[in-house]
Design an enzyme around this catalytic site. Structure first.
Site, PDB file in Angstrom:
ATOM      1  N   LYS A 109     -51.721   8.462  -5.261  1.00  0.00           N
ATOM      2  CA  LYS A 109     -53.251   9.064  -5.307  1.00  0.00           C
ATOM      3  C   LYS A 109     -53.535  10.053  -4.520  1.00  0.00           C
ATOM      4  O   LYS A 109     -52.760  10.342  -3.470  1.00  0.00           O
ATOM      5  CB  LYS A 109     -54.158   7.934  -4.786  1.00  0.00           C
ATOM      6  CG  LYS A 109     -55.574   7.979  -5.363  1.00  0.00           C
ATOM      7  CD  LYS A 109     -55.621   7.366  -6.762  1.00  0.00           C
ATOM      8  CE  LYS A 109     -57.084   7.395  -7.388  1.00  0.00           C
ATOM      9  NZ  LYS A 109     -56.985   6.360  -8.547  1.00  0.00           N
TER      10      LYS A 109
HETATM   11  N1  GLU Z   1     -57.500   7.887 -11.691  1.00  0.00           N
HETATM   12  C1  GLU Z   1     -57.281   6.742 -12.810  1.00  0.00           C
HETATM   13  C2  GLU Z   1     -56.931   5.580 -11.948  1.00  0.00           C
HETATM   14  O1  GLU Z   1     -57.417   5.276 -11.001  1.00  0.00           O
HETATM   15  C3  GLU Z   1     -56.388   7.572 -13.686  1.00  0.00           C
HETATM   16  C4  GLU Z   1     -55.065   7.566 -13.092  1.00  0.00           C
HETATM   17  C5  GLU Z   1     -53.857   8.097 -14.064  1.00  0.00           C
HETATM   18  O2  GLU Z   1     -54.202   8.267 -15.226  1.00  0.00           O
HETATM   19  O3  GLU Z   1     -52.865   8.697 -13.559  1.00  0.00           O
HETATM   20  O4  GLU Z   1     -56.454   4.527 -12.521  1.00  0.00           O
END
Ligand code: GLU
Length: 478
Positions: A109
């Site tokens: 993240k």
């Molecule tokens: N930000 C989104 C989540 O928390 C999508 C992550 C992604 O598609 O890699 O799942």
């Protein structure tokens, strides 16, 4: 800002507490538990951008939680409150989320401490490109190693800038487009990615309501149709979930909570009208067909059948958990219920469909986008017309046979039209997402029903996903 009160564990500690509760029920080899729990690495970058006649310094993060599978995957958030603890908690949730829905990624993240509303488009582009440059330089954006996506405060536009920045730095990489997902369609994106997380929430609820035993545990009874819903946050996720549930499943959206208060209307709110109002007025205040409450969080405590927190972490915490009346909560946001609130709600019998499952629709369709980018072809391009040709053959044959049977046996024109159509990319994406959400739910449900020591879906979700992560570590000989 994070809503977790000071007397409660931080977001990352909260995730760890939930992880520990599940792991206590497992029989992992010594040390593996800790190996899975801890974040492998968090990179902090501070960079300057020349803006408005001076240099502004920004702080960003990219945390890699687990590399049991690569690339690692997870969004990049733009918010002033972004911090290391939050990014690490979110990276850990990505590991468990991807394992649960069988998206072949590790967890990661990122975040940038910025209030995007304070900058114009050109400024944001410069900041984003510079951030992307800093990450790409260290392989923290890379099609085979680390693939970001949108999160709060970012969207297709930012992903397009990042993908382009990566492509400029790697001019001979034929797979450059697979370096981020959530891109616009004309820049290597996939149909249905924007709606995916909200769509996933809808599919999750549909699957939940398919098993009367699950519905019984909420005391609700009946079908999804006609249920009352309160949504917190009408951003991309909350908006799509509320829109699909009201327009396709017969749910009544009675409350919408936003940053400037909440709207309430027992007869049901028009989700698109509220969304348009927010777009033009910057908030929900003044929306005509509802009662406005300035203290938005109070509406979380109103009676409803389904509560959908779809914004920030920690909105349901020790200060309000006891007042929540909804018997069913589906966590469209990441970490909306703190570990302390989770204990209280579990004791009271509230059923919680946990974040790592409920909002996994986004990363699931990101997975499809990544595969599309690597295969360099749109889904359905080869099969669609061939499928239609075969359907035409069958229909022609059926028509020939029914000619002998009289008019009452002829096919309805509507059926013919629907049956003849070969699936396009959007239909294939929805089908893949629906299948993923069903299968993942069923794996949690089995544990929830079959194990006597498991009485909530979150623990079940952790058990399923940790088992998968552990299995891949074992296969690597760790
Ligand atoms: N930000 C989104 C989540 O928390 C999508 C992550 C992604 O598609 O890699 O799942």
């Amino acid at each position: 800002m994070s809503l977790i009160p000071g007397n409660e564990p931080s977001f990352r500690e909260s995730v760890d507490l939930m992880f520990n509760r599940a792991v206590a029920l497992m029989d992992l080899p010594p040390g593996l538990e800790e190996k899975i729990r801890v974040c492998n690495a968090t990179y902090t970058v501070r960079f300057g951008v020349r803006l408005r006649g001076g240099i502004q310094t920004f702080t960003g993060y990219r945390s890699v939680h687990s590399e049991h599978m690569e690339p690692v995957k997870g969004g990049i958030r733009y918010a002033p409150s972004v911090n290391q603890d939050e990014v690490e908690a979110l990276a850990a949730l990505m590991t468990y989320k991807c394992a649960l829905v069988e998206a072949p990624f590790g967890g990661s993240k990122g975040g940038l401490c910025i209030d995007p509303r304070q900058y114009d488009e050109q400024e944001l582009e410069r900041i984003t490109r510079r951030f992307a440059y800093e990450l790409a330089k260290r392989d923290l954006i890379h099609p085979a190693q680390n693939v970001p996506a949108p999160d709060m405060g970012t969207g297709e536009r930012e992903m397009a800038w990042m993908a382009d920045q990566y492509a400029r730095m790697n001019t001979t990489d034929i797979n450059a487009r697979a370096c981020v997902t959530g891109k616009p369609l004309n820049a290597g994106g996939i149909s249905g990615r924007v709606e995916a997380t909200g769509r996933g929430v809808q599919y999750a609820l549909r699957e939940f309501f398919r098993d009367p035993r699950d519905v019984e545990r909420t005391g609700l009874g009946g079908k999804l149709d006609g249920k009352t819903v309160i949504v917190q946050g009408l951003g991309n996720v909350g908006y799509h979930a509320a829109k699909f549930l009201s327009s396709e499943d017969g749910c009544r959206i009675i409350g919408i909570i936003e940053h400037d208060g909440a709207l309430y209307n027992e007869a049901g709110l028009d989700v698109d009208a509220v969304r348009n109002w927010i777009m033009t007025h910057g908030g929900v205040n003044g929306f005509p067909d509802a009662t406005h409450t300035a203290e938005g969080a109070a509406v979380l405590e109103q009676p409803c059948d389904i509560l959908i927190p779809a914004a920030l972490e920690g909105v349901i915490n020790l200060s309000n958990a006891r007042n929540i009346q909804a018997p069913l909560i589906i966590e469209a946001a990441n970490g909306p219920v703190t570990a302390g609130a989770d204990d209280i709600l579990r004791e009271r019998g509230t059923v919680i469909i946990p974040d790592m499952y409920a909002n996994a629709g986004g990363v699931t369709v990101s997975y499809f986008e990544w595969v599309k980018n690597l295969s360099h072809i749109r889904f359905g391009r080869m099969q669609r017309r061939q499928e239609e040709a075969r359907h035409e053959l069958i229909l022609a044959e059926l028509e020939r046979l029914s000619d002998h049977l009289g008019d009452q046996w002829s096919m309805t024109p509507d059926f013919k039209k629907k049956y003849l159509r070969g699936a396009d990319e959007l239909e294939l994406v929805r089908s893949g997402l629906d299948d993923t959400m069903r299968i993942a739910y069923q794996s949690m449900r089995d544990v929830w029903h079959e194990r006597e020591d498991v009485n909530d879906l979150r623990t079940a979700a952790y058990l399923v996903s940790i088992e998968k992560v552990a299995a891949s570590y074992r296969a690597k000989g760790l």
